[in-house]
Design a protein around this motif. Structure first.
Motif, PDB file in Angstrom:
ATOM      1  N   GLN A 139     -20.171  21.486  21.318  1.00  0.00           N
ATOM      2  CA  GLN A 139     -20.606  21.720  19.948  1.00  0.00           C
ATOM      3  C   GLN A 139     -19.881  20.780  18.980  1.00  0.00           C
ATOM      4  OE1 GLN A 139     -22.433  24.881  19.003  1.00  0.00           O
ATOM      5  NE2 GLN A 139     -22.824  25.208  21.178  1.00  0.00           N
ATOM      6  N   ARG A 199     -19.778  20.447  14.721  1.00  0.00           N
ATOM      7  CA  ARG A 199     -20.228  21.181  13.530  1.00  0.00           C
ATOM      8  C   ARG A 199     -19.444  20.698  12.308  1.00  0.00           C
ATOM      9  NH1 ARG A 199     -19.039  26.182  10.918  1.00  0.00           N
ATOM     10  NH2 ARG A 199     -20.901  27.388  10.369  1.00  0.00           N
ATOM     11  N   TRP A 203     -15.714  16.844  11.276  1.00  0.00           N
ATOM     12  CA  TRP A 203     -16.433  17.608  12.298  1.00  0.00           C
ATOM     13  C   TRP A 203     -15.440  18.407  13.142  1.00  0.00           C
ATOM     14  CZ3 TRP A 203     -21.805  17.452  13.063  1.00  0.00           C
ATOM     15  CH2 TRP A 203     -22.499  16.485  12.316  1.00  0.00           C
ATOM     16  N   TRP A 236     -24.901  20.121  12.577  1.00  0.00           N
ATOM     17  CA  TRP A 236     -24.497  20.862  13.775  1.00  0.00           C
ATOM     18  C   TRP A 236     -25.297  20.323  14.944  1.00  0.00           C
ATOM     19  CZ3 TRP A 236     -24.080  26.958  13.661  1.00  0.00           C
ATOM     20  CH2 TRP A 236     -23.317  27.401  14.747  1.00  0.00           C
TER      21      TRP A 236
END
Length: 418
Positions: free
Chosen positions: A26, A28, A39, A162
Motif C-alpha cells: 500500500q 497512501r 507517502w 492511494w
C-alpha cells in the motif's frame, strides 16, 4: 456490439478475479488535495468472497503494521439490468456511514472494459464536495492493482492518493480441477457466428455453460477463438462413452440453464452444425486431462498457449497401417506438467444418438490436437499421411478463452496450480 442484457450477464463475474486471500503493498498520501508529497507505505492482507446470490462481493482489508485493530471493508453490488457495479468503502471506525441517518455514503459506480475497471462518484472531503475515482487493473490470475484519485474541480484534474498492488497468496490460486473423466467420445464443435458476436458467445459460455454441462456427466475440455477466423468459435467436449453422451446432452439441453440462455446463445450463431464425433485413434491416444485446471471465474490464466487442431480428411476409415504410422511419427509422451499435450482422434463409427444436435456423418477424418511444444510444425507428417488423405489438411490455430482448460498451464507447470 454486445447487447445490454448479454453484457450484464457476463459482467456479474467482473470481480471474481479477487476471490480468495491476497497480500498487498500500500502507498497512501498522508494528506489529500493539499499538495502533499509525503507517502506512507505499508503491507496489508485482504480476503474477498462472493455472497450468496452472486450479485454482491465483499472483502476486508487488514493492515496490522499501520493501525492494529483497524479494518477496511469493500461492498460491491452488481445491478443486473445495467451491468454496472456500485462500490462502497467502509471502515470499522465509521467511515462510509452517515452518522445521523445511518445510511451508506454514496458509492462509486462503473464497470470494466477489458482488464481495466473505472468507477466514479461524488463525496465530501473536510466538508467540501469532491469527485472520487477508483481504477482496477487485472494483471493475470495472481496480481491486481487498485488506485484511488480525488478531483476538486469536477474531474478536470485528478490527484492520485492511494495505490494497492495485490499478489495472491500462493495457496489461493482460484482454479478448479476437471471432472475425473477419460473421454472415449469427443465432439469437435466449430461454430460460424454473426460478425462481432464472438465475444458475446465467449462471455455466455465461460459464465454460464461450463459447470452445468459437467454436472450432467461430461467434460468441457476447451473453448477457443480461432486466430484465423474472427467469426469462428471452436470447442471440445468429451464423454465416457456414447450412452453417457445421450444422457448427458439430454440433461443439459432440457435443463434450466440452457433454457434460460439458449435464445441469447443461438442469436450469435449463423451455423452450429459443423460438428465431428470422434474417438481416440488408439488406446491412450486421447488428450491427457489429468492435472489440468480451469479458472473458477472470468480471470485470465497466464500465460495462455495456442492450441492447434490439424484435421486430415481421409479416403476411408483410418486403417491399422495408417494409425501405426501416426504412432511411430508422434513425439514420445510428454509430462503433463510441461504444458505440452497431444491427442489423436478418428471418426466415431457409431450413429449420432442425440439427433437434436446434428453431426457430420459424411466425413472420415484423422485429427491431431496439440498445445505447447507439441504443436510444432507438421510438414513431414503431412507428407507421410498424403497417400491416405482425401484433401489437404485443415489447420485451426486457436486461442483459449479465460476459462478453457486446454491451453493454460497445468498444475505443476508455469501457471497457477493448487
Amino acid at each position: 456490439m454486445q447487447s445490454t442484457t448479454t453484457r450484464a450477464a457476463g459482467a456479474c463475474n467482473d470481480f471474481d478475479f479477487m476471490l480468495g486471500r491476497w497480500h498487498s503493498r500500500q502507498r497512501r498520501l498522508r494528506a489529500r488535495l493539499q499538495g502533499c508529497t509525503d507517502w506512507e507505505v505499508f503491507d496489508a492482507q485482504t480476503q474477498a468472497q462472493r455472497l450468496p446470490g452472486g450479485l454482491v462481493h465483499f472483502d476486508t482489508l487488514v493492515a496490522e503494521t499501520r493501525r492494529p485493530g483497524w479494518v477496511g471493508m469493500t461492498l460491491r453490488c452488481f445491478h443486473p439490468a445495467t451491468g454496472r457495479w456500485s462500490i462502497h468503502w467502509l471502515t470499522n471506525d465509521g467511515t462510509g456511514l452517515d452518522a445521523d441517518s445511518g445510511r451508506l455514503a454514496p458509492p462509486v459506480v462503473g464497470g470494466f472494459h477489458g482488464d481495466e475497471g473505472l468507477f466514479e462518484g461524488e463525496d465530501l472531503l473536510d466538508g467540501r464536495p469532491i469527485r472520487v475515482r477508483f481504477t482496477w487493473r487485472r494483471q493475470g490470475p495472481d496480481r491486481a492493482r487498485w488506485e484511488q484519485a480525488f478531483s476538486a474541480d469536477g474531474g478536470r484534474s485528478w490527484e492520485l492518493n492511494w495505490t494497492m498492488d495485490f499478489e495472491r497468496l500462493a495457496d489461493q490460486a482460484v482454479v478448479l480441477p476437471l471432472p475425473p473423466i477419460e473421454p472415449q467420445v469427443l465432439e469437435l464443435r466449430r461454430y460460424t457466428l454473426y460478425p462481432g458476436q464472438r465475444e458475446t458467445l465467449v462471455d455466455l459460455f465461460d459464465t454460464h455453460f461450463v459447470e452445468p454441462q459437467e454436472a450432467q456427466g461430461m467434460v468441457v475440455m476447451g473453448q477457443f477463438r480461432d486466430l484465423d477466423a474472427p467469426d469462428r468459435f471452436v470447442w471440445l467436449r468429451g464423454f465416457a462413452d456414447m450412452a453417457t453422451r445421450a444422457a448427458a446432452l439430454a440433461g443439459f439441453y432440457d435443463g434450466p440453464v440452457w433454457q434460460q440462455h439458449r435464445q441469447a446463445a443461438n442469436a450469435t450463431m449463423v451455423d452450429s452444425d459443423d460438428v465431428l464425433l470422434l474417438r481416440p485413434a488408439w488406446p491412450g491416444a486421447g488428450l491427457p486431462l489429468a492435472g489440468l485446471r480451469r479458472a473458477a471465474g472470468a480471470v485470465r490464466m497466464a500465460p495462455p498457449q495456442p492450441v492447434h487442431i490439424r484435421l486430415y480428411p481421409l479416403r476411408a476409415p483410418a486403417s491399422a497401417e495408417l494409425l501405426a504410422l501416426c504412432r511411430a511419427a508422434s513425439q514420445p509422451p510428454l509430462e503433463v506438467g510441461s504444458g505440452a499435450l497431444t491427442g489423436w482422434y478418428v471418426t466415431e463409427p457409431a450413429a449420432n444418438n442425440f439427433p437434436r444436435l446434428p453431426v457430420r456423418q459424411d466425413l472420415q477424418v484423422l485429427v491431431r490436437v496439440s498445445s505447447g511444444p507439441a504443436a510444432a510444425g507438421t510438414g513431414p507428417l503431412d507428407a507421410l499421411l498424403a497417400p491416405w488423405s482425401a484433401a489437404p489438411p485443415l489447420q485451426h490455430r486457436l486461442m483459449p478463452t479465460a476459462r478453457s482448460a486446454l491451453g493454460h498451464a497445468p498444475a505443476g507447470g508455469c501457471g497457477p496450480g493448487v
